[in-house]
Design an enzyme around this catalytic site. Structure first.
Site, PDB file in Angstrom:
ATOM      1  N   LEU A 170      39.308  72.164  39.395  1.00 31.96           N
ATOM      2  CA  LEU A 170      40.584  72.829  39.585  1.00 31.96           C
ATOM      3  C   LEU A 170      41.250  73.362  40.558  1.00 31.96           C
ATOM      4  O   LEU A 170      40.476  73.646  41.735  1.00 31.96           O
ATOM      5  CB  LEU A 170      39.994  73.575  38.164  1.00 31.96           C
ATOM      6  N   HIS A 171      42.494  73.722  40.799  1.00 31.50           N
ATOM      7  CA  HIS A 171      43.157  74.751  41.570  1.00 31.50           C
ATOM      8  C   HIS A 171      44.275  75.653  40.557  1.00 31.50           C
ATOM      9  O   HIS A 171      44.592  75.385  39.592  1.00 31.50           O
ATOM     10  CB  HIS A 171      43.962  73.892  43.129  1.00 31.50           C
ATOM     11  N   GLU A 172      45.272  76.177  41.823  1.00 29.54           N
ATOM     12  CA  GLU A 172      46.325  77.059  41.311  1.00 29.54           C
ATOM     13  C   GLU A 172      46.994  76.170  40.240  1.00 29.54           C
ATOM     14  O   GLU A 172      47.748  77.082  39.592  1.00 29.54           O
ATOM     15  CB  GLU A 172      46.403  77.990  42.205  1.00 29.54           C
ATOM     16  N   HIS A 188      46.900  74.394  38.195  1.00 29.31           N
ATOM     17  CA  HIS A 188      46.109  73.789  36.754  1.00 29.31           C
ATOM     18  C   HIS A 188      45.560  75.570  35.779  1.00 29.31           C
ATOM     19  O   HIS A 188      46.116  75.395  35.206  1.00 29.31           O
ATOM     20  CB  HIS A 188      44.505  73.422  36.152  1.00 29.31           C
ATOM     21  N   GLY A 195      52.096  70.020  33.956  1.00 26.82           N
ATOM     22  CA  GLY A 195      52.930  70.421  34.815  1.00 26.82           C
ATOM     23  C   GLY A 195      53.408  69.135  35.432  1.00 26.82           C
ATOM     24  O   GLY A 195      53.850  68.795  35.440  1.00 26.82           O
ATOM     25  N   VAL A 243      53.473  74.090  41.427  1.00 20.28           N
ATOM     26  CA  VAL A 243      52.823  75.308  41.903  1.00 20.28           C
ATOM     27  C   VAL A 243      52.160  74.496  43.564  1.00 20.28           C
ATOM     28  O   VAL A 243      51.421  73.904  43.717  1.00 20.28           O
ATOM     29  CB  VAL A 243      50.859  75.904  41.826  1.00 20.28           C
ATOM     30  N   SER A 299      44.525  67.934  42.986  1.00 21.10           N
ATOM     31  CA  SER A 299      42.605  68.113  44.108  1.00 21.10           C
ATOM     32  C   SER A 299      42.574  66.493  44.630  1.00 21.10           C
ATOM     33  O   SER A 299      41.834  66.559  45.051  1.00 21.10           O
ATOM     34  CB  SER A 299      42.530  67.091  42.219  1.00 21.10           C
TER      35      SER A 299
HETATM   36  P1  AMP Z   1      44.997  67.194  36.753  1.00 26.61           P
HETATM   37  O1  AMP Z   1      44.160  67.390  36.739  1.00 26.61           O
HETATM   38  O2  AMP Z   1      45.830  65.890  38.389  1.00 26.61           O
HETATM   39  O3  AMP Z   1      45.024  64.811  36.141  1.00 26.61           O
HETATM   40  O4  AMP Z   1      46.476  67.477  36.915  1.00 26.61           O
HETATM   41  C1  AMP Z   1      46.622  67.889  35.348  1.00 26.61           C
HETATM   42  C2  AMP Z   1      47.881  69.544  34.830  1.00 26.61           C
HETATM   43  O5  AMP Z   1      47.950  69.673  35.938  1.00 26.61           O
HETATM   44  C3  AMP Z   1      48.791  67.839  34.948  1.00 26.61           C
HETATM   45  O6  AMP Z   1      49.996  68.541  34.143  1.00 26.61           O
HETATM   46  C4  AMP Z   1      49.624  68.725  36.443  1.00 26.61           C
HETATM   47  O7  AMP Z   1      50.823  67.767  36.612  1.00 26.61           O
HETATM   48  C5  AMP Z   1      48.887  69.786  36.066  1.00 26.61           C
HETATM   49  N1  AMP Z   1      49.583  70.053  37.366  1.00 26.61           N
HETATM   50  C6  AMP Z   1      48.329  69.929  38.581  1.00 26.61           C
HETATM   51  N2  AMP Z   1      49.152  69.926  39.991  1.00 26.61           N
HETATM   52  C7  AMP Z   1      49.687  71.387  39.818  1.00 26.61           C
HETATM   53  C8  AMP Z   1      50.585  71.835  40.819  1.00 26.61           C
HETATM   54  N3  AMP Z   1      50.140  71.604  42.008  1.00 26.61           N
HETATM   55  N4  AMP Z   1      51.429  72.726  40.025  1.00 26.61           N
HETATM   56  C9  AMP Z   1      51.255  72.466  38.680  1.00 26.61           C
HETATM   57  N5  AMP Z   1      50.602  71.432  37.803  1.00 26.61           N
HETATM   58  C10 AMP Z   1      49.971  71.050  38.956  1.00 26.61           C
END
Ligand code: AMP
Length: 284
Positions: free
Chosen positions: A33-35, A37, A147, A176, A186
């Site tokens: 997780l990051h900001e 998420h 996102g 973000v 990630s």
């Molecule tokens: P992931 O864990 O990469 O599958 O992402 C999970 C959710 O977080 C997805 O809906 C992504 O689009 C969203 N997400 C990932 N990175 C970002 C970001 N930098 N800004 C906004 N939403 C994000």
């Protein structure tokens, strides 16, 4: 925060909460997780009574030779972050729980997959749609947060929800970024120092292109794509996968640079493939 690892446990608990009149906001993730998420969580908390986050690295959406094995994972850290940011339930199933046996039925996405990441990752969105449908069934979500960093995913999931008459409302959330403009991801931990230093150029270039488009400096989408590709080639050591301009959210080729235009790119580095985009609103 409660952590649940089985579908049955989660669905039974959620049904009880829904009977009590509570609404469910759902944030699907692959963890680390990051900001980005956490901003989805923040928005979910504003609208829904209960926030459920899932952490599941979905093998179905990774192609052969992609980074399923090397995808970064840190469950203890994720758990702490989710808890401290107000997630109520963390759903962290194993692969066996989500796919107890081979799937006899899966989803095939027919539209919007011959462009952007769909072109370079064949089958990826079939895997995404299939797992998201399963997760929406398990969580009975009223709202699900996605996102815009994955703009194509947002468009495809929105269509899936419409196609299958699902009752979940899909809520897109802005990208973000790090303070230098790099979209949080990630996968950024898999960049080496040199790659990390140059990677913010991707967004700088998208912003410059957006400004130039607003100033009517490009007469058509090919000129815009060519300009961005050239800039990126000049500034990056990474290999450009695509630079593409499409209407959003239809993901169709634009006849004119008008309306809501998605300018998206993907760049391959040694151990990570980065994606980024900007949505440009152009008055006709
Ligand atoms: P992931 O864990 O990469 O599958 O992402 C999970 C959710 O977080 C997805 O809906 C992504 O689009 C969203 N997400 C990932 N990175 C970002 C970001 N930098 N800004 C906004 N939403 C994000």
């Amino acid at each position: 925060m409660i952590e649940m690892k089985t579908r049955q446990e989660l669905t039974t608990w959620i049904k009880k909460q829904k009977q009590l009149g509570y609404t469910i906001g759902f944030v699907p993730t692959m963890g680390f997780l990051h900001e980005g998420h956490l901003s989805l969580v923040e928005q979910a908390k504003k609208k829904a009574d209960i926030v459920v986050m899932s952490i599941f690295v979905n093998p179905l959406q990774f192609g052969e030779g992609e980074d399923y094995e090397s995808y970064p994972r840190d469950h203890d850290r994720d758990k702490e972050l989710a808890d401290s940011h107000g997630v109520d339930v963390l759903f962290s199933p194993g692969v066996e729980e989500m796919y107890p046996r081979s799937m006899s039925t899966t989803l095939v996405v027919h539209e919007g997959t011959d462009v952007l990441c769909g072109q370079s990752r064949p089958g990826h969105f079939n895997g995404v749609a299939t797992v998201v449908l399963k997760l929406l069934q398990i969580t009975l979500a009223d709202y699900a947060y996605f996102g815009l960093k994955d703009a194509q995913q947002v468009a495809i999931i929105q269509r899936m929800v419409e196609d299958f008459h699902l009752e979940t409302e899909i809520i897109p959330i802005d990208i973000v970024r790090e303070s230098d403009g790099l979209a949080k991801s990630s996968r950024n931990v898999n960049l080496n120092l040199e790659e990390r230093q140059e990677a913010p150029e991707i967004y700088t270039c998208l912003k410059d292109a957006s400004r130039k488009t607003q100033n009517e400096e490009f007469t058509n989408s090919t000129d815009l794509e060519d300009w961005v590709r050239l800039q990126l080639q000049k500034k990056l050591t990474g290999k450009i996968d695509y630079v593409q301009v499409l209407e959003f959210p239809s993901l169709k080729a634009p006849k004119q640079l008008e309306g809501k235009i998605l300018l998206a790119t993907a760049v391959y580095y040694k151990r990570a493939r980065l994606i980024d985009n900007i949505v440009i609103e152009i008055k006709g």
